[in-house]
Design an enzyme around this catalytic site. Structure first.
Site, PDB file in Angstrom:
ATOM      1  N   TYR A  15     108.780 -33.954  11.591  1.00 18.96           N
ATOM      2  CA  TYR A  15     108.172 -33.884  12.928  1.00 18.96           C
ATOM      3  C   TYR A  15     107.031 -34.883  13.138  1.00 18.96           C
ATOM      4  O   TYR A  15     106.520 -35.008  14.254  1.00 18.96           O
ATOM      5  CB  TYR A  15     107.718 -32.456  13.241  1.00 18.96           C
ATOM      6  CG  TYR A  15     108.847 -31.531  13.671  1.00 18.96           C
ATOM      7  CD1 TYR A  15     110.167 -31.982  13.760  1.00 18.96           C
ATOM      8  CD2 TYR A  15     108.596 -30.200  14.014  1.00 18.96           C
ATOM      9  CE1 TYR A  15     111.201 -31.141  14.152  1.00 18.96           C
ATOM     10  CE2 TYR A  15     109.633 -29.348  14.423  1.00 18.96           C
ATOM     11  CZ  TYR A  15     110.926 -29.821  14.485  1.00 18.96           C
ATOM     12  OH  TYR A  15     111.941 -28.982  14.898  1.00 18.96           O
ATOM     13  N   ASN A  70     112.691 -25.004  12.846  1.00 16.60           N
ATOM     14  CA  ASN A  70     112.892 -25.568  14.195  1.00 16.60           C
ATOM     15  C   ASN A  70     113.247 -24.406  15.124  1.00 16.60           C
ATOM     16  O   ASN A  70     113.465 -23.281  14.661  1.00 16.60           O
ATOM     17  CB  ASN A  70     113.977 -26.649  14.193  1.00 16.60           C
ATOM     18  CG  ASN A  70     115.302 -26.117  13.690  1.00 16.60           C
ATOM     19  OD1 ASN A  70     115.900 -25.236  14.304  1.00 16.60           O
ATOM     20  ND2 ASN A  70     115.762 -26.609  12.553  1.00 16.60           N
ATOM     21  N   THR A  86     104.281 -32.102   9.292  1.00 11.27           N
ATOM     22  CA  THR A  86     103.900 -33.415   8.750  1.00 11.27           C
ATOM     23  C   THR A  86     105.045 -34.172   8.083  1.00 11.27           C
ATOM     24  O   THR A  86     104.836 -35.261   7.546  1.00 11.27           O
ATOM     25  CB  THR A  86     102.748 -33.291   7.724  1.00 11.27           C
ATOM     26  OG1 THR A  86     103.202 -32.544   6.586  1.00 11.27           O
ATOM     27  CG2 THR A  86     101.539 -32.611   8.341  1.00 11.27           C
ATOM     28  N   GLY A  87     106.253 -33.605   8.119  1.00 12.61           N
ATOM     29  CA  GLY A  87     107.411 -34.295   7.558  1.00 12.61           C
ATOM     30  C   GLY A  87     108.236 -34.908   8.680  1.00 12.61           C
ATOM     31  O   GLY A  87     107.794 -35.824   9.384  1.00 12.61           O
ATOM     32  N   ASP A 122     106.315 -26.794  -5.041  1.00 12.31           N
ATOM     33  CA  ASP A 122     107.427 -26.314  -4.216  1.00 12.31           C
ATOM     34  C   ASP A 122     107.106 -24.886  -3.764  1.00 12.31           C
ATOM     35  O   ASP A 122     106.995 -23.977  -4.594  1.00 12.31           O
ATOM     36  CB  ASP A 122     108.695 -26.346  -5.090  1.00 12.31           C
ATOM     37  CG  ASP A 122     109.917 -25.816  -4.369  1.00 12.31           C
ATOM     38  OD1 ASP A 122     109.814 -25.371  -3.204  1.00 12.31           O
ATOM     39  OD2 ASP A 122     110.988 -25.840  -5.002  1.00 12.31           O
ATOM     40  N   GLY A 157     114.071 -30.710   4.760  1.00 13.65           N
ATOM     41  CA  GLY A 157     112.695 -30.522   4.316  1.00 13.65           C
ATOM     42  C   GLY A 157     112.457 -29.154   3.689  1.00 13.65           C
ATOM     43  O   GLY A 157     113.299 -28.618   2.967  1.00 13.65           O
ATOM     44  N   ASP A 202     112.313 -26.305   5.117  1.00  8.40           N
ATOM     45  CA  ASP A 202     113.246 -25.325   5.700  1.00  8.40           C
ATOM     46  C   ASP A 202     114.530 -25.262   4.857  1.00  8.40           C
ATOM     47  O   ASP A 202     114.986 -24.165   4.461  1.00  8.40           O
ATOM     48  CB  ASP A 202     113.561 -25.771   7.144  1.00  8.40           C
ATOM     49  CG  ASP A 202     114.244 -24.710   7.986  1.00  8.40           C
ATOM     50  OD1 ASP A 202     114.402 -23.564   7.511  1.00  8.40           O
ATOM     51  OD2 ASP A 202     114.615 -25.038   9.137  1.00  8.40           O
TER      52      ASP A 202
HETATM   53  N1  AR6 Z   1     107.534 -27.028  -0.647  1.00  7.50           N
HETATM   54  C1  AR6 Z   1     106.405 -27.378   0.005  1.00  7.50           C
HETATM   55  N2  AR6 Z   1     106.341 -28.377   0.901  1.00  7.50           N
HETATM   56  C2  AR6 Z   1     107.480 -29.063   1.147  1.00  7.50           C
HETATM   57  C3  AR6 Z   1     108.715 -28.775   0.523  1.00  7.50           C
HETATM   58  C4  AR6 Z   1     108.710 -27.697  -0.417  1.00  7.50           C
HETATM   59  N3  AR6 Z   1     109.816 -27.334  -1.066  1.00  7.50           N
HETATM   60  N4  AR6 Z   1     109.655 -29.637   0.981  1.00  7.50           N
HETATM   61  C5  AR6 Z   1     109.040 -30.455   1.861  1.00  7.50           C
HETATM   62  N5  AR6 Z   1     107.727 -30.124   1.950  1.00  7.50           N
HETATM   63  P1  AR6 Z   1     109.222 -30.833   6.943  1.00  7.50           P
HETATM   64  P2  AR6 Z   1     108.348 -30.466   9.746  1.00  7.50           P
HETATM   65  C6  AR6 Z   1     106.662 -30.698   2.798  1.00  7.50           C
HETATM   66  O1  AR6 Z   1     109.933 -32.082   7.290  1.00  7.50           O
HETATM   67  O2  AR6 Z   1     107.703 -31.797   9.734  1.00  7.50           O
HETATM   68  C7  AR6 Z   1     113.376 -29.320   9.172  1.00  7.50           C
HETATM   69  O3  AR6 Z   1     114.618 -29.943   9.248  1.00  7.50           O
HETATM   70  C8  AR6 Z   1     106.858 -32.078   3.363  1.00  7.50           C
HETATM   71  O4  AR6 Z   1     106.505 -33.063   2.399  1.00  7.50           O
HETATM   72  O5  AR6 Z   1     109.865 -29.870   6.018  1.00  7.50           O
HETATM   73  O6  AR6 Z   1     107.614 -29.290  10.311  1.00  7.50           O
HETATM   74  C9  AR6 Z   1     113.261 -28.150  10.143  1.00  7.50           C
HETATM   75  O7  AR6 Z   1     114.482 -27.473  10.309  1.00  7.50           O
HETATM   76  C10 AR6 Z   1     105.883 -32.057   4.524  1.00  7.50           C
HETATM   77  O8  AR6 Z   1     104.551 -32.323   4.064  1.00  7.50           O
HETATM   78  O9  AR6 Z   1     108.838 -29.976   8.280  1.00  7.50           O
HETATM   79  C11 AR6 Z   1     112.830 -28.827  11.410  1.00  7.50           C
HETATM   80  O10 AR6 Z   1     113.931 -29.369  12.114  1.00  7.50           O
HETATM   81  C12 AR6 Z   1     105.933 -30.607   4.999  1.00  7.50           C
HETATM   82  O11 AR6 Z   1     106.574 -29.880   3.949  1.00  7.50           O
HETATM   83  C13 AR6 Z   1     111.950 -29.948  10.925  1.00  7.50           C
HETATM   84  O12 AR6 Z   1     112.384 -30.241   9.605  1.00  7.50           O
HETATM   85  C14 AR6 Z   1     106.687 -30.405   6.294  1.00  7.50           C
HETATM   86  O13 AR6 Z   1     107.801 -31.268   6.347  1.00  7.50           O
HETATM   87  C15 AR6 Z   1     110.501 -29.533  10.847  1.00  7.50           C
HETATM   88  O14 AR6 Z   1     109.717 -30.646  10.521  1.00  7.50           O
END
Ligand code: AR6
Length: 171
Positions: free
Chosen positions: A123, A26, A120-121, A12, A34, A36
């Site tokens: 998005y 975003n 990679t989440g 984390d 996620g 964020d």
């Molecule tokens: N620590 C490290 N990595 C994490 C954590 C954490 N606590 N939580 C999730 N991940 P995402 P995006 C990983 O969806 O794809 C939000 O709503 C996760 O497994 O967080 O850039 C924003 O406000 C994945 O590998 O971000 C935007 O609207 C990575 O972090 C949107 O999501 C990114 O996943 C951005 O989407």
């Protein structure tokens, strides 16, 4: 060697004691799910209050705030591209996120920086291609930024750790 300045960890990102953690935000910078959501929860309400003053952030760019209740001193908010098949500039925009985040970190005299796997989440960016861009862009940018000592790729899954390790080994 540049890769001696890389660390890959699983966990984390909100727990990391580094000068700056990067948030996969975003364009509104008003929080979300996620990573964020996790960062805003751990940082406390001061983070959202400061984010409100920033006027959002375009995709591929980055903005910096304090870290509030986080162990990290700063949060660098960057906005990754939404994956739409790869033909509308997603790779260049993702590379810009890593590059601009590191430039901003260096401007603020951060020597240790941690990244999540941006885009990679929610998005939807394919994880293997994203890991290659992350590692290659950070390696290239660190060549210009000798004062950044360590970049941590903070991966949430074991698979993501493996993809980053493979990409580093291929440099
Ligand atoms: N620590 C490290 N990595 C994490 C954590 C954490 N606590 N939580 C999730 N991940 P995402 P995006 C990983 O969806 O794809 C939000 O709503 C996760 O497994 O967080 O850039 C924003 O406000 C994945 O590998 O971000 C935007 O609207 C990575 O972090 C949107 O999501 C990114 O996943 C951005 O989407």
């Amino acid at each position: 060697m540049i890769e001696d300045r890389f660390t890959v960890v699983q966990g984390d990102i909100t727990t990391l004691d580094v000068d700056a953690i990067v948030n996969a935000a975003n364009e509104s910078l008003m929080g979300g799910g996620g990573v964020d959501g996790a960062i805003h929860r751990a940082a406390g309400p001061g983070l959202l209050a400061e984010c409100r003053t920033l006027g959002g952030c375009p995709t591929g760019q980055a903005k910096i705030t304090a870290g509030y209740d986080l162990p990290a001193r700063h949060v660098i908010h960057t906005v990754g591209p939404v994956w739409r098949g790869g033909g509308v500039g997603e790779p260049a925009l993702l590379a810009s996120c890593y590059r601009n985040s590191l430039l901003l970190a260096a401007e603020h005299r951060c020597s240790t920086v941690a990244f999540p796997a941006i885009s990679t989440g929610v998005y939807g960016y394919p994880a293997e291609a994203a890991a290659k861009i992350a590692v290659e862009t950070v390696a290239r940018t660190l060549g210009e930024l000798p004062k950044i000592e360590r970049v941590t790729f903070c991966c949430f899954s074991e698979r993501s750790v493996e993809l980053h390790r493979v990409a580093i080994a291929a440099l």
